[in-house]
Design a protein around this motif. Structure first.
Motif, PDB file in Angstrom:
ATOM      1  N   ASP A  87       0.827  -1.201   0.000  1.00 49.83           N
ATOM      2  CA  ASP A  87       0.000   0.000   0.000  1.00 49.83           C
ATOM      3  C   ASP A  87       0.864   1.254   0.000  1.00 49.83           C
ATOM      4  O   ASP A  87       1.881   1.335   0.711  1.00 49.83           O
ATOM      5  CB  ASP A  87      -0.899   0.027   1.234  1.00 49.83           C
ATOM      6  N   VAL A 103      -5.183   4.147  -4.241  1.00 52.07           N
ATOM      7  CA  VAL A 103      -5.972   3.008  -3.765  1.00 52.07           C
ATOM      8  C   VAL A 103      -5.006   1.855  -3.549  1.00 52.07           C
ATOM      9  O   VAL A 103      -4.479   1.296  -4.512  1.00 52.07           O
ATOM     10  CB  VAL A 103      -7.062   2.607  -4.781  1.00 52.07           C
ATOM     11  N   GLY A 104      -4.763   1.504  -2.278  1.00 54.73           N
ATOM     12  CA  GLY A 104      -3.799   0.443  -2.011  1.00 54.73           C
ATOM     13  C   GLY A 104      -2.466   0.777  -2.644  1.00 54.73           C
ATOM     14  O   GLY A 104      -1.890   1.838  -2.380  1.00 54.73           O
ATOM     15  N   ASP A 785     -11.480  -4.053  -9.581  1.00 57.36           N
ATOM     16  CA  ASP A 785     -11.731  -3.784  -8.163  1.00 57.36           C
ATOM     17  C   ASP A 785     -10.428  -3.382  -7.485  1.00 57.36           C
ATOM     18  O   ASP A 785      -9.824  -4.143  -6.730  1.00 57.36           O
ATOM     19  CB  ASP A 785     -12.344  -5.006  -7.491  1.00 57.36           C
ATOM     20  N   LYS A 787      -7.974  -2.014  -4.923  1.00 59.52           N
ATOM     21  CA  LYS A 787      -8.054  -1.972  -3.463  1.00 59.52           C
ATOM     22  C   LYS A 787      -6.708  -2.390  -2.917  1.00 59.52           C
ATOM     23  O   LYS A 787      -5.811  -2.804  -3.645  1.00 59.52           O
ATOM     24  CB  LYS A 787      -9.125  -2.935  -2.960  1.00 59.52           C
ATOM     25  N   SER A 788      -6.580  -2.300  -1.613  1.00 60.33           N
ATOM     26  CA  SER A 788      -5.409  -2.854  -0.942  1.00 60.33           C
ATOM     27  C   SER A 788      -5.472  -4.377  -0.970  1.00 60.33           C
ATOM     28  O   SER A 788      -6.530  -4.968  -0.774  1.00 60.33           O
ATOM     29  CB  SER A 788      -5.360  -2.371   0.502  1.00 60.33           C
ATOM     30  N   VAL A 794     -12.182  -7.450   1.765  1.00 63.62           N
ATOM     31  CA  VAL A 794     -12.237  -7.655   0.322  1.00 63.62           C
ATOM     32  C   VAL A 794     -13.683  -7.924  -0.066  1.00 63.62           C
ATOM     33  O   VAL A 794     -14.481  -8.404   0.752  1.00 63.62           O
ATOM     34  CB  VAL A 794     -11.323  -8.837  -0.100  1.00 63.62           C
ATOM     35  N   HIS A 795     -14.053  -7.591  -1.303  1.00 60.67           N
ATOM     36  CA  HIS A 795     -15.369  -7.934  -1.830  1.00 60.67           C
ATOM     37  C   HIS A 795     -15.318  -9.315  -2.474  1.00 60.67           C
ATOM     38  O   HIS A 795     -14.339  -9.669  -3.143  1.00 60.67           O
ATOM     39  CB  HIS A 795     -15.819  -6.917  -2.883  1.00 60.67           C
TER      40      HIS A 795
END
Length: 841
Positions: A87, A103-104, A785, A787-788, A794-795
């Motif tokens: 990150d 993002v991340g 998606d 993200k970190s 998480v999704h």
């Protein structure tokens, strides 16, 4: 450790050597089935792991190469390490030039942009202090790196050892002259510079593979100095040619004995051989031995039996070095008449291309992560991997040896002509020989490696300069290894518009195996002109899976096909995509895409929709089914060259009752019939293994049945599920090693009340972890998606996501909990054991 003993009058030294080796390895003690791990354990005294307790600083800083530099505030970490997957800081203190969004690990300020998946490279420093052991004083000490990305400089105690620009080859330095006495600390400093536009895909940054401290006697087996080739194979016996490179680092000549012991799978009696020679001071000498093996167990994808060569060097009746190397007994034959024969049996290469990253872990080559990628490919029907477009880690090839995966080992993505402004072309002229030699020497003992590749879609492939470079590479390879064919992946002249295909012929003529990228249409015409050529599809798209596989089945001279790609990878973002006609479309799309999305398998290891079609084409399944996301009226879908329609095995389409929906059935049967809630639809005949129906959506049961010769052969069913109700956690193994080189991959599934996977569930999931482990990474298969990868959230994507756990070095228990709002939580428990308890991968 050294063993000294003396010969008695009339008692041969050879027998004494044999006695001590028997004493060190009693014949009644069972050799472990996992000879690869056994090899690393036996070599651990001379090849010491050097991964632990490094200090790291992300950024550039003056004076960090000096031994007395103050690195007290630096972060302490263990290798392998990839800083590009980590990150970015939430504030601008560390990277003041970076503007939101962040993002991340992702930022639009990435120099590589879509090519590298919007991550940052830059400069980083590593430092490590260590003490020599008292017994090491008279030894030779090398520091060996399996891979550092990229353009790296090295210092030991302030002395500059050198630079290594290529990020994918292994290399080493002799640090003996610069070491301090055993009671004084030594400091190794490493500056890594991943700067500019230098890669077409995610490379990662840093010391992302293992590091070793090799401590050996001045007379020793040279680095990558053992090779065993099968020169004859019959049912009752095999003839082996064993090559051992012995280095004498002393100034004077040394008489020595090289003793070989072959350890066979299944506790078959050992085989011994010896050679006496005088080794010239300051030189490396190659020792050749011919060994006969009775009742051999050949290595193959179905039965990947490995042997172990133990090489011992005796000087003045003293055992001064002992080295272990795995190998396999197998023969390779390639011809236009018979195709590819392994041990005399024909094999069609069901291949996939694979980049080096480990998805949510980035480029970090943790042993279990490398093994799992091969394990996944094998489980999904592949028997071959092309390491596009660079040498893989040694542990990746170890996994291929153990699991029975065939490998096309590739060296370069470019030569003198660039594909990016700061890529390897800058260093090529100075470094190609050393890098290519490193790959061949390091990888030649692996039975899984069956083909060498010198390049991919090289810009100068048809030019005189390119032909000269290719010939020089081929000549260098053949000086080291003549047992494998050499290829190059050649494409049409997309980079030289208007240039005819025929200009590739001189390049093909140089090769043992003609590698075709996306040119299956050329096979038969080229064969008529050059009937002796052996061909393979080195890259192909899944939308043409049928067209690419048909020649492999029908034409002996086409030995296989390698899909682009077997597994999704970070970077080259959105090369595989599908959009609607009103949406923006281009060769590559833009933020927030971060992975290529062209693989059969996603970055978490889950099957993707296109893999079901490939299963049918390859004959691994007789019938599969996908359902297309409803397309709004008046719109059409546009699919990129490496893309696939927006469909997956899902019969949850809330809000679309009564509306038309497209169902794709893939089948090798004569005909297919579809049934929805008992209502029959007409029989259809597959064309290129595909039939498509348009049906009015109704929840319930959708069944496709394949018929052959008038009889039902196989069926596949999709059902509408209930709403998300609970989370299920399924670890890949319930027991793992208490080692930083092991991992537990935990599949997270969203289930309804009946325990069915909810295939359209995209929900946020939170994790909690306790015990002897940490959450190494999380991920899902959604290529947009962003993200970190390292926060405990998480999704799910289409009902699934993934958590990756890394154990500590203490045996114990890891407990993982997954929660989501309104759902019953999921629990998993993994035990961690010490290595003596022989946990299997």
């Amino acid at each position: 450790m050294k063993f000294k003993f003396f010969s008695a009058a009339g008692f041969p030294v050879f027998m004494l050597i044999l006695l001590i080796l028997i004493a060190c390895n009693p014949q009644d003690e069972e050799i472990p089935a996992d000879l690869v791990n056994f090899m690393y354990e036996q070599n651990s005294e001379r090849n010491r792991t050097f991964d632990l307790n490094w200090k790291f600083y992300r950024g550039d800083i003056a004076g960090a190469e000096l031994p007395d530099f103050d690195d007290y505030s630096w972060r302490i970490l263990d290798l392998p390490h990839d800083w590009s997957i980590e990150d970015l800081p939430a504030t601008a203190d560390t990277f003041p030039s970076l503007e939101p969004p962040r993002v991340g690990p992702f930022t639009p300020a990435s120099e590589g942009g879509l090519s590298t998946g919007f991550v940052l490279g830059g400069t980083g420093w590593y430092r490590k202090t260590f003490l020599l052991e008292p017994d090491d004083v008279d030894e030779i000490v090398y520091v060996r790196f399996d891979g550092v990305y990229m353009n790296t400089d090295f210092w030991i105690n302030g002395h500059h050892l050198g630079n290594h620009p290529y990020g994918y080859t292994s290399f080493y330095f002799d640090i003996t002259p610069f070491l301090n006495p055993p009671d004084e600390l030594n400091t190794i400093s490493v500056q890594v510079k991943n700067t500019g536009e230098n890669s077409r895909w995610y490379s990662g940054s840093g010391i992302y593979r293992h590091v070793w401290l090799d401590v050996v006697d001045p007379v020793h087996v040279a680095t990558w100095g053992v090779d065993v080739q099968t020169v004859g194979l019959q049912e009752q016996s095999a003839t082996l040619s064993l090559s051992v490179q012995v280095k004498n680092s002393r100034e004077n000549d040394i008489p020595a004995t090289v003793l070989t012991r072959l350890i066979s799978p299944g506790n078959i009696p050992d085989i011994l051989n010896e050679t006496e020679s005088v080794f010239t001071g300051g030189q490396v000498r190659n020792i050749q031995q011919t060994i006969l093996v009775n009742d051999p167990r050949p290595w193959s994808p179905e039965e990947p039996d490995l042997y172990l060569a133990e090489i011992s060097i005796m000087v003045d009746d003293q055992l001064v070095d002992r080295y272990f190397s795995t190998f396999g007994i197998r023969t390779l034959e390639f011809s236009a008449e018979n195709g590819f024969l392994l041990n005399g049996e024909k094999i069609l290469l069901r291949g996939g291309n694979m980049h080096h990253d480990n998805g949510p872990l980035g480029a970090a080559a943790i042993d279990r992560a490398e093994y799992r990628r091969v394990e996944l490919m094998k489980s999904f029907g592949y028997n071959a991997i092309r390491t596009s477009h660079n040498p893989p880690s040694p542990q990746f090839l170890d996994a291929c040896d153990k699991l029975g995966m065939l490998v096309m080992d590739e060296a370069f993505d470019m030569w003198q002509e660039p594909k990016n402004p700061q890529d390897y072309h800058i260093y090529f002229d100075e470094w190609w020989e050393r890098d290519l030699e490193s790959m061949i020497l390091r990888d030649r003992h692996h039975p899984s490696v069956i083909i060498w590749s010198i390049g991919n879609e090289i810009r100068e492939r048809g030019d005189p300069a390119g032909l000269a470079i290719a010939q020089n590479m081929i000549d260098l390879i053949k000086e080291i290894d003549t047992s494998r064919p050499v290829t190059q992946a050649i494409c049409r002249f997309w980079d030289h518009p208007g240039r005819p295909w025929e200009d590739t012929y001189p390049a093909f003529e140089q090769l043992d195996l003609a590698g075709y990228n996306y040119q299956w249409q050329k096979y038969q015409a080229d064969h008529e002109l050059f009937p002796e050529w052996i061909m393979a599809g080195t890259e192909s798209i899944v939308m043409e899976a049928y067209e690419n596989w048909a020649p492999v089945k029908e034409l002996a001279y086409v030995i296989g096909d390698f899909l682009w790609t077997g597994m999704d990878y970070l970077g080259e973002a959105s090369i595989g995509h599908a959009v609607l006609s009103h949406e923006e479309d281009d060769f590559l799309l833009d933020w927030p895409w971060f992975n290529a999305n062209c693989g059969d398998i996603d970055i978490c290891g889950f099957k993707k929709p296109q893999s079901y079609y490939r299963d049918v084409v390859w004959g691994l399944s007789s019938i599969e089914i996908n359902v297309h996301r409803p397309v709004p009226e008046g719109k059409e879908e546009k699919i990129s060259y490496w893309g696939w329609p927006d469909e997956w095995p899902n019969w949850n389409w809330s809000g679309h009752v009564g509306k038309p929906i497209q169902v794709s059935v893939y089948s090798s049967c004569d005909s297919v019939r579809l049934k929805l809630n008992g209502q029959d639809f007409t029989f259809k005949t597959p064309v290129k293994n595909i039939v498509r129906y348009t049906v009015p959506y109704q929840p319930g049961r959708l069944c496709a049945t394949g018929w052959t010769a008038g009889n039902p052969e196989d069926s596949i069913v999709l059902t509408t599920t209930g709403k998300p109700y609970r989370i299920r956690l399924t670890p890949d193994r319930s027991e793992i090693r208490a080692s930083l080189n092991d991992l537990a991959y935990v599949v997270v599934e969203i289930l309804d009340r009946e325990g069915k996977l909810v295939t359209d569930a995209n929900l946020p999931v939170l994790f909690g972890i306790e015990g002897e482990g940490r959450l190494a990474s999380v991920g899902n298969g959604n290529p947009t998606d962003m993200k970190s990868f390292q926060t405990p959230a998480v999704h799910s994507f289409r009902g699934k996501c993934l958590a990756i756990l890394q154990p500590t070095t203490h045996p114990g228990k890891i407990q993982l909990t997954a929660t989501a709002e309104g759902l019953e939580p999921g629990y998993a428990e993994i035990m961690t054991r010490n290595k003596e308890q022989a946990i299997k991968w």
